[in-house]
Design a protein around this motif. Structure first.
Motif, PDB file in Angstrom:
ATOM      1  N   PRO A 612       7.162  46.074  80.648  1.00 10.10           N
ATOM      2  CA  PRO A 612       7.344  47.521  80.877  1.00 10.10           C
ATOM      3  C   PRO A 612       8.805  47.923  81.060  1.00 10.10           C
ATOM      4  N   VAL A 613       9.641  47.003  81.489  1.00 12.91           N
ATOM      5  CA  VAL A 613      11.047  47.349  81.750  1.00 12.91           C
ATOM      6  C   VAL A 613      11.727  47.868  80.473  1.00 12.91           C
ATOM      7  N   ILE A 614      11.267  47.375  79.352  1.00 13.96           N
ATOM      8  CA  ILE A 614      11.914  47.782  78.087  1.00 13.96           C
ATOM      9  C   ILE A 614      11.790  49.299  77.893  1.00 13.96           C
ATOM     10  N   LEU A 615      10.714  49.871  78.433  1.00 13.61           N
ATOM     11  CA  LEU A 615      10.566  51.325  78.279  1.00 13.61           C
ATOM     12  C   LEU A 615      11.692  52.058  79.000  1.00 13.61           C
ATOM     13  N   ASP A 616      12.149  51.504  80.118  1.00 14.15           N
ATOM     14  CA  ASP A 616      13.282  52.130  80.820  1.00 14.15           C
ATOM     15  C   ASP A 616      14.538  52.059  79.947  1.00 14.15           C
ATOM     16  N   GLU A 617      14.684  50.927  79.286  1.00 12.91           N
ATOM     17  CA  GLU A 617      15.870  50.783  78.419  1.00 12.91           C
ATOM     18  C   GLU A 617      15.817  51.800  77.271  1.00 12.91           C
ATOM     19  N   ILE A 618      14.612  51.984  76.738  1.00 13.54           N
ATOM     20  CA  ILE A 618      14.454  52.950  75.641  1.00 13.54           C
ATOM     21  C   ILE A 618      14.726  54.365  76.159  1.00 13.54           C
ATOM     22  N   THR A 619      14.220  54.642  77.371  1.00 13.22           N
ATOM     23  CA  THR A 619      14.440  55.965  77.968  1.00 13.22           C
ATOM     24  C   THR A 619      15.941  56.228  78.108  1.00 13.22           C
ATOM     25  N   ALA A 621      18.379  54.839  76.371  1.00 11.09           N
ATOM     26  CA  ALA A 621      18.992  54.980  75.039  1.00 11.09           C
ATOM     27  C   ALA A 621      18.739  56.384  74.499  1.00 11.09           C
ATOM     28  N   LEU A 622      17.536  56.886  74.736  1.00  9.76           N
ATOM     29  CA  LEU A 622      17.205  58.235  74.258  1.00  9.76           C
ATOM     30  C   LEU A 622      18.025  59.283  74.996  1.00  9.76           C
ATOM     31  N   LYS A 623      18.157  59.085  76.308  1.00 11.21           N
ATOM     32  CA  LYS A 623      18.955  60.027  77.109  1.00 11.21           C
ATOM     33  C   LYS A 623      20.374  60.110  76.561  1.00 11.21           C
ATOM     34  N   ALA A 624      20.910  58.952  76.208  1.00 15.77           N
ATOM     35  CA  ALA A 624      22.287  58.919  75.683  1.00 15.77           C
ATOM     36  C   ALA A 624      22.390  59.709  74.377  1.00 15.77           C
ATOM     37  N   MET A 625      21.268  59.837  73.671  1.00 19.53           N
ATOM     38  CA  MET A 625      21.294  60.605  72.417  1.00 19.53           C
ATOM     39  C   MET A 625      20.899  62.071  72.633  1.00 19.53           C
ATOM     40  N   GLY A 626      20.622  62.421  73.898  1.00 21.94           N
ATOM     41  CA  GLY A 626      20.255  63.817  74.188  1.00 21.94           C
ATOM     42  C   GLY A 626      18.763  64.090  74.086  1.00 21.94           C
ATOM     43  N   TYR A 627      17.956  63.023  74.209  1.00 17.93           N
ATOM     44  CA  TYR A 627      16.503  63.211  74.153  1.00 17.93           C
ATOM     45  C   TYR A 627      15.860  62.821  75.460  1.00 17.93           C
ATOM     46  N   PRO A 628      14.785  63.485  75.902  1.00 12.95           N
ATOM     47  CA  PRO A 628      14.144  64.614  75.248  1.00 12.95           C
ATOM     48  C   PRO A 628      15.082  65.816  75.135  1.00 12.95           C
ATOM     49  N   ALA A 629      15.002  66.485  73.970  1.00  9.68           N
ATOM     50  CA  ALA A 629      15.867  67.643  73.728  1.00  9.68           C
ATOM     51  C   ALA A 629      15.475  68.782  74.648  1.00  9.68           C
TER      52      ALA A 629
END
Ligand code: COA
Ligand code: AMP
Length: 631
Positions: A612-619, A621-629
């Motif tokens: 489950p920790v990988i989901l935090d990493e994905i979250t 990475a998405l934040k760094a790209m401005g997502y959720p928009a």
């Protein structure tokens, strides 16, 4: 008659319903019956009839006294030009082109790839093939050489007809170099090509292989229409599936003519002589059915529009074209309206034009969001009809059939099934579900006339992709529900297909491209919500250990690879490098969960998740790209 009566009438006697609709088509030999089911679950319609699609779309109108009527209006805000072609002129031009193709050896059953922008010659090329019984396959101009090469190898065309260039706002699309590149890449080589030279960019021709559109018609005998069997393929149209290998949807000739002709009056509510406009592209199914064949078979005037909803020159272009050419029914994609609404939210441009000719607007290609529909209703003061269909079906599965009866609009629903379609919601085990319950949308076999008959040279794939999961049904690949009034709601795809600006794309196909990057060990592409385009592809890249590359550089290279190999239409611009991808314990990438995080939606932690920790990493990475928009 009400919609309910018409639908019940079809259900009670499908054979009689379609035989009656078939009376509106001119046959060389009438079919003895409608449905041919000897080879079920592969069904055919009108197989023993003899017919010609070009005759029905062109010549018959000349023979019946409509020769002087305008068949095609070309309106190009990009080149600042307009042109009208009457049915008689169209007949002569198409017969001459077909004659020249025949003189070079093109015969019934031969494949011809057409790679052309939105100019009338694209329709003429399609019709010339139909005249000879040759099978055309139109390839959208926004695809790269590699995609064209894949289609050349699958369809094995005798000839390719192309234009020298296409014109995107601010950019010339160099069709001829793309075509040359594709022919070099492909294993199959066409015998010859025909190039329509546009003045914006004249292409260099290769002696002995490339012929000039005008020159090669000199002195040839015009061709007459060649009768074909009802089940003869009219065309192959490639569409995205779950892999990079596109599916070649095969459209049978007779069912196509019967169904499209029926839909022009019953669904789009136009009569012969009326102007019908589908603002799409001949490279897509909407272009095949409702720029070329539907309106022309029905004796309407169709519009070939070479422009964009905005920027050519402004957000009033649609309204100018409707007003100037007296358009009665207008068809576009919701994304196009979102683009207009973004530039002109209060409809200043709408007010500048007399739109009293317009009776209705039809939206398809992607989910029509209620905001967009309401905006269009408020601005245009006509019914705005969402309808649902697919490349495979060739015409609407569900719609609000204005020519029969205007049903109440329910926002978020493309309304009710059309005659011919018995739409069911099924659970995983294939059992029908109750009203309001979400499940896979399937259609009880047989599908109606005009729908796909098979996949080109891929019957096993056809059965596997559409017929095997739910025996006795066609699996649409869409999920949704039907409410207690029988209205269908399309909620999501059940496969890796995403919908970007009304264009259907395969995330699997993009992953195949990314995986070929030397530094990429593993990757995933998902579709994230986008306010304008509906969805946008987003890539997650895991790099090989020790790659030691700058992440920004790898991302740039990957973006370029997708653009070069699939094409600009993929709109692949968002990608990021991550250490790991979230997976189930059995190794399946949790793409759905990643989509939920990117869209800021609640999600349930998958019970089978490996780490489950990988989901935090994905979250992160998405934040760094401005997502959720935001918004
Ligand atoms: N030939 C070559 N390139 C094409 C092309 C074509 N026929 N059509 C689109 N492209 C290119 C665009 O130029 C763009 O390239 P870019 O990355 O260099 O800017 C890229 O493909 C993406 O195009 P698109 O997704 O269409 O985005 P856009 O920003 O150019 O325009 C809209 C946005 C909403 C105006 C546009 O998508 C639109 O009109 N959509 C309607 C779609 C439609 O009619 N679909 C048919 C189904 S009914
Ligand atoms: P295409 O084959 O490109 O026409 O894409 C077909 C897919 O687009 C469908 O399977 C749906 O996922 C989606 N689609 C088309 N029309 C609609 C609609 N009116 N509402 C929701 N989704 C739609």
């Amino acid at each position: 008659m009400s919609y309910a009566d018409v639908y019940a009438g079809w259900k009670a006697d499908p054979e009689g319903f379609w035989m009656k609709a078939a009376e509106e088509i001119d046959w060389v030999k009438k079919p003895s019956k409608a449905l041919f089911d000897d080879n079920a679950p592969i069904y055919e319609w009108f197989s023993d009839g003899m017919v010609n699609a070009c005759y029905n779309a062109v010549d018959r109108h000349v023979d019946n006294g409509r020769g002087e009527q305008t068949a095609i209006i070309y309106d190009s805000p990009i080149t600042h030009s307009k042109r009208e072609i009457s049915y008689i002129e169209l007949r002569n031009r198409v017969a001459s082109l077909a004659g020249a193709l025949r003189a070079k050896g093109v015969e019934k059953g031969d494949r011809v790839i057409i790679y052309m922008p939105m100019i009338p010659e694209a329709l003429e090329a399609m019709l010339a093939c139909a005249r000879l019984g040759a099978v055309h396959s139109v390839v959208f101009g926004g695809f790269a050489a590699n995609e064209l090469a894949v289609r050349i190898d699958d369809a094995k065309p005798k000839c390719i007809i192309a234009a020298s260039c296409g014109l995107e706002p601010g950019r010339v699309v160099h069709y001829k170099p793309l075509l040359d590149g594709a022919i070099e890449l492909s294993e199959h080589k066409p015998d010859f090509t025909v190039i329509f030279q546009r003045e914006q960019e004249v292409a260099q021709l290769e002696e002995g292989r490339d012929y000039n559109w005008h020159g090669f018609q000199y002195g040839v005998e015009p061709a007459e229409c060649v009768p074909v069997e009802g089940n003869h393929p009219a065309y192959i149209l490639y569409t995205s599936g779950t892999t990079g290998q596109p599916k070649g949807v095969v459209r049978p000739t007779a069912g196509h003519l019967v169904a499209l002709n029926w839909s022009m009056k019953n669904l789009y509510n136009v009569d012969p002589g009326d102007v019908f406009w589908a603002a799409s592209d001949v490279g897509w199914v909407v272009g095949h059915s409702y720029i070329t064949y539907g309106p022309l078979v029905h004796g309407n005037t169709t519009i070939v529009f070479e422009g964009k909803p905005v920027g050519t020159p402004d957000a009033g272009t649609f309204w100018r074209v409707i007003s100037e050419h007296n358009v009665k029914s207008f068809f576009t994609a919701p994304t196009a309206f979102r683009a207009v609404k973004r530039e002109d939210p209060i409809g200043e441009f709408v007010g500048k034009y007399d739109l009293s000719c317009l009776n209705a607007v039809y939206l398809a290609g992607e989910r029509a969001d209620p905001d967009t529909i309401t905006w269009a209703q408020d601005q245009l003061k006509v019914p705005v009809i969402d309808h649902w269909w697919q490349t495979e079906t060739g015409w609407a599965i569900a719609a609000n059939p204005l020519g029969i009866e205007e049903l109440p609009v329910k926002l978020g629903s493309p309304s009710v099934p059309m005659p011919g379609y018995n739409v069911q919601i099924l659970d995983e085990g294939g059992h029908p579900m109750a009203a309001g319950e979400l499940g896979a949308i399937a259609i009880k076999l047989p599908l109606p006339p005009g729908t796909l008959q098979n996949l080109w040279n891929a019957e096993a794939r056809y059965k596997k992709s559409y017929l095997e999961h739910f025996p006795g049904y066609y699996e649409t690949g869409d999920a949704g529900y039907i409410d207690e009034d029988g209205y269908v709601y399309i909620m999501a795809r059940t496969d890796d297909v995403i919908n970007v600006a009304g264009h259907r794309l395969s995330t699997g196909g993009m992953e195949e491209v990314l995986a070929a990057h030397p530094d990429v060990a593993e990757c995933a592409v998902i579709g994230v919500s986008d306010k304008l385009k509906g969805q946008m592809p987003m890539g997650f890249l895991c790099l090989n250990a020790g790659a030691g590359r700058d992440h920004g550089d790898v991302v740039k290279e990957c973006v370029k690879m997708v653009r070069d190999q699939i094409g600009p239409v993929a709109a692949f611009k968002l990608a990021t490098v991550v250490d790991r991808l979230p997976k189930t314990r059995s190794g399946k990438i949790l793409r759905g969960t990643m989509v939920s995080i990117a869209d800021g939606k609640d999600y349930k932690m998958p019970a089978t998740i490996d780490d489950p920790v990988i989901l935090d990493e994905i979250t992160d990475a998405l934040k760094a790209m401005g997502y959720p928009a935001a918004g």
